[in-house]
Design a protein around this motif. Structure first.
Motif, short mmCIF file in Angstrom:
data_model
loop_
_atom_site.label_atom_id
_atom_site.label_comp_id
_atom_site.label_asym_id
_atom_site.label_seq_id
_atom_site.Cartn_x
_atom_site.Cartn_y
_atom_site.Cartn_z
N ILE A 195 0.93 -1.31 0.05
CA ILE A 195 0.07 -0.01 0.07
C ILE A 195 0.76 1.31 0.09
CG2 ILE A 195 -1.45 1.20 1.25
CD1 ILE A 195 -2.88 -1.20 0.02
N ALA A 196 0.62 2.13 -0.98
CA ALA A 196 1.60 3.52 -0.94
C ALA A 196 1.59 3.99 0.22
CB ALA A 196 1.01 4.23 -2.31
N GLY A 197 2.73 4.58 0.70
CA GLY A 197 2.93 5.33 1.79
C GLY A 197 2.75 4.80 3.28
N SER A 198 2.68 3.19 2.94
CA SER A 198 2.60 2.34 4.33
C SER A 198 3.53 1.41 4.36
CB SER A 198 1.24 1.91 4.38
OG SER A 198 1.10 0.79 3.61
N ASP A 199 3.42 0.51 5.55
CA ASP A 199 4.35 -0.83 5.30
C ASP A 199 3.47 -2.05 5.44
OD1 ASP A 199 6.65 0.41 5.63
OD2 ASP A 199 6.73 1.00 7.82
N VAL A 200 2.29 -1.92 4.79
CA VAL A 200 1.38 -2.89 4.47
C VAL A 200 1.70 -3.60 3.39
CG1 VAL A 200 -1.00 -3.61 4.42
CG2 VAL A 200 -0.40 -1.84 5.85
N TYR A 201 2.37 -5.05 3.30
CA TYR A 201 2.60 -5.74 2.18
C TYR A 201 1.62 -6.76 1.82
CZ TYR A 201 7.11 -3.22 2.90
OH TYR A 201 8.03 -2.42 3.08
N GLU B 245 -5.00 -6.04 10.74
CA GLU B 245 -6.04 -5.35 10.90
C GLU B 245 -6.41 -4.12 9.65
OE1 GLU B 245 -5.52 -3.65 14.98
OE2 GLU B 245 -4.88 -5.56 15.62
N PHE B 246 -5.51 -4.28 8.85
CA PHE B 246 -5.86 -3.26 7.65
C PHE B 246 -6.92 -3.45 6.99
CE2 PHE B 246 -5.21 -2.60 3.24
CZ PHE B 246 -5.05 -0.87 3.27
N GLN B 247 -7.69 -2.65 6.65
CA GLN B 247 -9.09 -2.55 5.99
C GLN B 247 -8.89 -2.09 4.59
OE1 GLN B 247 -11.71 -4.30 7.20
NE2 GLN B 247 -10.37 -4.95 8.97
N PRO B 248 -8.61 -2.87 3.71
CA PRO B 248 -8.56 -2.18 2.15
C PRO B 248 -9.82 -1.50 1.81
CG PRO B 248 -8.73 -4.86 2.34
CD PRO B 248 -8.75 -4.47 3.68
N SER B 249 -9.90 -0.63 1.05
CA SER B 249 -11.01 -0.01 0.59
C SER B 249 -10.62 0.67 -0.86
CB SER B 249 -11.65 1.17 1.55
OG SER B 249 -10.68 2.12 1.47
N SER B 250 -11.70 1.03 -1.50
CA SER B 250 -11.71 1.54 -2.87
C SER B 250 -10.74 2.89 -2.91
CB SER B 250 -13.21 2.14 -3.48
OG SER B 250 -13.14 2.53 -4.76
N GLY B 251 -10.03 2.94 -4.05
CA GLY B 251 -9.26 4.07 -4.29
C GLY B 251 -7.71 4.10 -3.65
N ILE B 252 -7.70 3.07 -2.83
CA ILE B 252 -6.11 2.96 -2.23
C ILE B 252 -4.99 2.54 -3.13
CG2 ILE B 252 -4.46 1.47 -0.69
CD1 ILE B 252 -7.09 1.21 1.26
N LYS B 253 -4.00 3.40 -3.24
CA LYS B 253 -2.86 3.28 -4.43
C LYS B 253 -2.12 2.21 -3.88
CE LYS B 253 0.79 5.50 -6.92
NZ LYS B 253 1.43 6.85 -6.86
N ILE B 254 -1.82 1.18 -4.84
CA ILE B 254 -0.81 -0.02 -4.94
C ILE B 254 0.50 0.24 -5.71
CG2 ILE B 254 -0.76 -2.49 -5.17
CD1 ILE B 254 -2.97 -1.63 -3.32
N VAL B 255 1.57 0.00 -5.09
CA VAL B 255 2.95 -0.17 -5.78
C VAL B 255 3.56 -1.38 -5.77
CG1 VAL B 255 2.97 2.49 -5.43
CG2 VAL B 255 4.11 0.92 -3.66
N THR B 256 4.56 -1.48 -6.47
CA THR B 256 5.46 -2.65 -6.18
C THR B 256 6.08 -2.76 -4.96
OG1 THR B 256 7.12 -1.51 -7.49
CG2 THR B 256 5.67 -2.97 -8.86
N SER B 257 6.53 -3.96 -4.52
CA SER B 257 7.34 -4.11 -3.37
C SER B 257 8.62 -5.11 -3.75
CB SER B 257 6.78 -4.63 -2.46
OG SER B 257 7.49 -5.30 -1.11
N ASN B 258 9.46 -4.50 -3.08
CA ASN B 258 11.01 -5.45 -3.34
C ASN B 258 11.01 -6.36 -2.28
OD1 ASN B 258 13.43 -6.41 -4.49
ND2 ASN B 258 14.42 -4.67 -3.85
N ILE B 259 10.02 -6.78 -1.41
CA ILE B 259 10.19 -7.60 -0.28
C ILE B 259 10.74 -9.06 -1.05
CG2 ILE B 259 7.45 -8.27 -0.22
CD1 ILE B 259 7.88 -7.99 2.89
N SER B 260 10.08 -9.28 -2.09
CA SER B 260 10.42 -10.77 -2.56
C SER B 260 11.58 -10.68 -3.16
CB SER B 260 9.54 -11.13 -3.62
OG SER B 260 9.23 -10.39 -4.71
#
Length: 139
Positions: free
Chosen positions: A57-63, A83-98
């Motif tokens: 999630i852009a701007g967060s540490d939720v992967y 506990e994260f509650q996804p909702s419409s409009g949230i921006k998703i970006v790539t993660s290098n966690i893998s």
């Protein structure tokens, strides 16, 4: 069939390699190169059922992971914050966690709690191919 692939008219002769990231001209990820020939490359779109990428999630540490399902809207599952509650409009970006993708390439926006709106290959006329090193820097 739940496949979403497309071809670009550049290949080995232009320095392209398997695994390179393909983005739209406005900076959104659209796929990953899976096969390369001398003058063209095959790209697996984000909508392809074999696509499974790490996202954040852009701007967060939720992967989480986004998986293509053959439809126009891949699905996403989060694992780092129950506990994260996804909702419409949230921006998703790539993660290098893998360790496979560079960080922070825009992927799309949440449509609802599980589906992501991504660019469709049929709407593309030009793309940009990115190469990055192990320090997560673009070449």
């Amino acid at each position: 069939f739940h496949y979403g692939t497309f071809f670009i008219n550049k290949g080995v002769k232009q320095g392209l390699e398997k695994g390179m990231v393909v983005i739209s001209t406005d900076g959104f990820m659209v796929g990953i190169i899976t096969d390369v020939a001398p003058r063209f490359s095959k790209v697996r779109a984000l909508t392809d059922s074999k696509t499974n990428i790490s996202v954040r999630i852009a701007g967060s540490d939720v992967y989480g992971f986004m998986q293509g399902n053959g439809s126009s809207a891949p699905t996403i599952g989060f694992f780092s914050d129950p506990e994260f509650q996804p909702s419409s409009g949230i921006k998703i970006v790539t993660s290098n966690i893998s360790g496979v993708l560079p960080n922070d390439i825009p992927v799309g926006n949440m449509i609802n709690e599980t589906d992501v709106n991504v660019l469709q290959p049929k709407k593309l006329s030009r793309v940009i191919v990115l190469s990055f090193d192990t320090q997560d820097e673009y070449k």
